[in-house]
Design a protein around this motif. Structure first.
Motif, PDB file in Angstrom:
ATOM      1  N   UNK A  81       0.848  -1.219   0.176  1.00  0.00           N
ATOM      2  CA  UNK A  81      -0.115   0.064   0.043  1.00  0.00           C
ATOM      3  C   UNK A  81       0.888   1.335   0.034  1.00  0.00           C
ATOM      4  N   UNK A  82       1.707   1.206   0.750  1.00  0.00           N
ATOM      5  CA  UNK A  82       2.864   2.498   0.949  1.00  0.00           C
ATOM      6  C   UNK A  82       3.349   2.673  -0.549  1.00  0.00           C
ATOM      7  N   UNK A  83       4.078   1.438  -1.219  1.00  0.00           N
ATOM      8  CA  UNK A  83       4.710   1.686  -2.249  1.00  0.00           C
ATOM      9  C   UNK A  83       3.585   2.248  -3.600  1.00  0.00           C
ATOM     10  N   UNK A  84       2.361   1.897  -3.370  1.00  0.00           N
ATOM     11  CA  UNK A  84       1.201   2.138  -4.153  1.00  0.00           C
ATOM     12  C   UNK A  84       1.176   3.558  -4.338  1.00  0.00           C
ATOM     13  N   UNK A  85       0.915   4.193  -3.089  1.00  0.00           N
ATOM     14  CA  UNK A  85       0.907   5.636  -2.975  1.00  0.00           C
ATOM     15  C   UNK A  85       2.153   6.295  -3.482  1.00  0.00           C
ATOM     16  N   UNK A  86       3.541   5.874  -3.113  1.00  0.00           N
ATOM     17  CA  UNK A  86       4.522   6.704  -3.736  1.00  0.00           C
ATOM     18  C   UNK A  86       4.188   6.599  -5.266  1.00  0.00           C
ATOM     19  N   UNK A  87       3.945   5.437  -5.895  1.00  0.00           N
ATOM     20  CA  UNK A  87       3.773   5.270  -7.203  1.00  0.00           C
ATOM     21  C   UNK A  87       2.773   6.221  -7.871  1.00  0.00           C
ATOM     22  N   UNK A  88       1.436   6.323  -7.183  1.00  0.00           N
ATOM     23  CA  UNK A  88       0.535   7.189  -7.437  1.00  0.00           C
ATOM     24  C   UNK A  88       0.839   8.396  -7.511  1.00  0.00           C
ATOM     25  N   UNK A  89       1.615   8.966  -6.506  1.00  0.00           N
ATOM     26  CA  UNK A  89       2.004  10.267  -6.433  1.00  0.00           C
ATOM     27  C   UNK A  89       3.013  10.771  -7.565  1.00  0.00           C
ATOM     28  N   UNK A  90       3.975   9.810  -8.023  1.00  0.00           N
ATOM     29  CA  UNK A  90       4.751   9.857  -8.828  1.00  0.00           C
ATOM     30  C   UNK A  90       3.982   9.954 -10.347  1.00  0.00           C
ATOM     31  N   UNK A  91       2.868   9.240 -10.590  1.00  0.00           N
ATOM     32  CA  UNK A  91       1.846   9.141 -11.604  1.00  0.00           C
ATOM     33  C   UNK A  91       1.353  10.501 -11.680  1.00  0.00           C
ATOM     34  N   UNK A  92       0.979  11.017 -10.553  1.00  0.00           N
ATOM     35  CA  UNK A  92       0.474  12.346 -10.910  1.00  0.00           C
ATOM     36  C   UNK A  92       1.322  13.531 -11.282  1.00  0.00           C
ATOM     37  N   UNK A  93       2.675  13.472 -10.497  1.00  0.00           N
ATOM     38  CA  UNK A  93       3.726  14.229 -10.802  1.00  0.00           C
ATOM     39  C   UNK A  93       3.960  14.257 -12.343  1.00  0.00           C
ATOM     40  N   UNK A  94       4.134  13.142 -13.064  1.00  0.00           N
ATOM     41  CA  UNK A  94       4.184  12.941 -14.170  1.00  0.00           C
ATOM     42  C   UNK A  94       3.126  13.337 -15.117  1.00  0.00           C
ATOM     43  N   UNK A  95       1.977  13.268 -14.752  1.00  0.00           N
ATOM     44  CA  UNK A  95       0.821  14.016 -15.512  1.00  0.00           C
ATOM     45  C   UNK A  95       0.912  15.574 -15.471  1.00  0.00           C
ATOM     46  N   UNK A  96       1.264  16.281 -14.430  1.00  0.00           N
ATOM     47  CA  UNK A  96       1.397  17.500 -14.272  1.00  0.00           C
ATOM     48  C   UNK A  96       2.349  17.980 -15.179  1.00  0.00           C
ATOM     49  N   UNK A  97       3.476  17.539 -15.257  1.00  0.00           N
ATOM     50  CA  UNK A  97       4.520  17.543 -16.247  1.00  0.00           C
ATOM     51  C   UNK A  97       4.114  17.595 -17.444  1.00  0.00           C
ATOM     52  N   UNK A  98       3.815  16.601 -17.916  1.00  0.00           N
ATOM     53  CA  UNK A  98       3.241  16.527 -19.392  1.00  0.00           C
ATOM     54  C   UNK A  98       2.238  17.654 -19.631  1.00  0.00           C
ATOM     55  N   UNK A  99       1.286  17.984 -18.572  1.00  0.00           N
ATOM     56  CA  UNK A  99       0.215  18.692 -18.962  1.00  0.00           C
ATOM     57  C   UNK A  99       0.835  20.186 -19.216  1.00  0.00           C
ATOM     58  N   UNK A 100       1.843  20.357 -18.179  1.00  0.00           N
ATOM     59  CA  UNK A 100       2.431  21.907 -18.131  1.00  0.00           C
ATOM     60  C   UNK A 100       3.095  21.960 -19.500  1.00  0.00           C
TER      61      UNK A 100
END
Length: 169
Positions: free
Chosen positions: A97-116
């Motif tokens: 669960x902890x690793x998935x939360x880190x992965x989810x956060x990283x996925x959100x960060x990637x999306x923010x970079x692409x959209x930017x």
């Protein structure tokens, strides 16, 4: 992933705005030199241009909120590789669960970079393309980056949706 109220609404606004922008891009006709304008494709192009400014504004607010340090999923969650402490063995989550939360956060960060990147190249196009479709060599190169980034954003959006739906299984 848990969000504070502001991040939740910014995320919802970006999800809607980016999805709408991608849909309008499929229906629009961008101006081209020597091709007469008119028709629904031109209307969708104008909606895409104005909508892009709205998404850019949301992205700026989102970045400012993340950088303010008040967001529940701040920069350390979105970009853990930038923070050595987050990547140290003692701070690495041991549970799935902890690793998935880190992965989810990283996925959100990637999306923010692409959209930017998409929004920044779109802003250059907004000011760099003339009404008849003319553009400099630099703006032509930016249009290619904008188009390639759109493909990345489609892929990201599909993966994000699929991963989001997995939690209901």
């Amino acid at each position: 992933m848990k969000y504070d109220r502001t991040t939740y609404w910014l995320h919802a606004g970006l999800a809607f705005g980016v999805s709408a922008q991608l849909m309008f891009s499929l229906m629009m006709d961008a101006p081209r030199l020597g091709v007469p304008t008119g028709g629904m494709g031109d209307v969708f192009f104008q909606i895409h241009r104005m909508g892009g400014l709205g998404v850019l504004a949301l992205l700026i607010v989102h970045w400012l909120w993340q950088l303010s340090g008040r967001a529940s999923n701040g920069m350390k969650v979105l970009y853990p590789w930038l923070f050595k402490r987050r990547l140290s063995p003692s701070s690495t989550p041991r549970s799935i669960r902890g690793r998935l939360q880190v992965s989810a956060g990283t996925l959100q960060g990637l999306g923010l970079l692409i959209a930017s990147l998409m929004a920044m190249t779109g802003l250059i196009l907004y000011f760099g393309v003339t009404g008849d479709g003319g553009m400099s060599t630099f703006v032509t190169a930016i249009r290619e980056v904008h188009s390639a980034t759109a493909i990345s954003l489609w892929i990201y959006l599909g993966l994000h949706l699929a991963i989001s739906l997995l939690r209901f299984i």
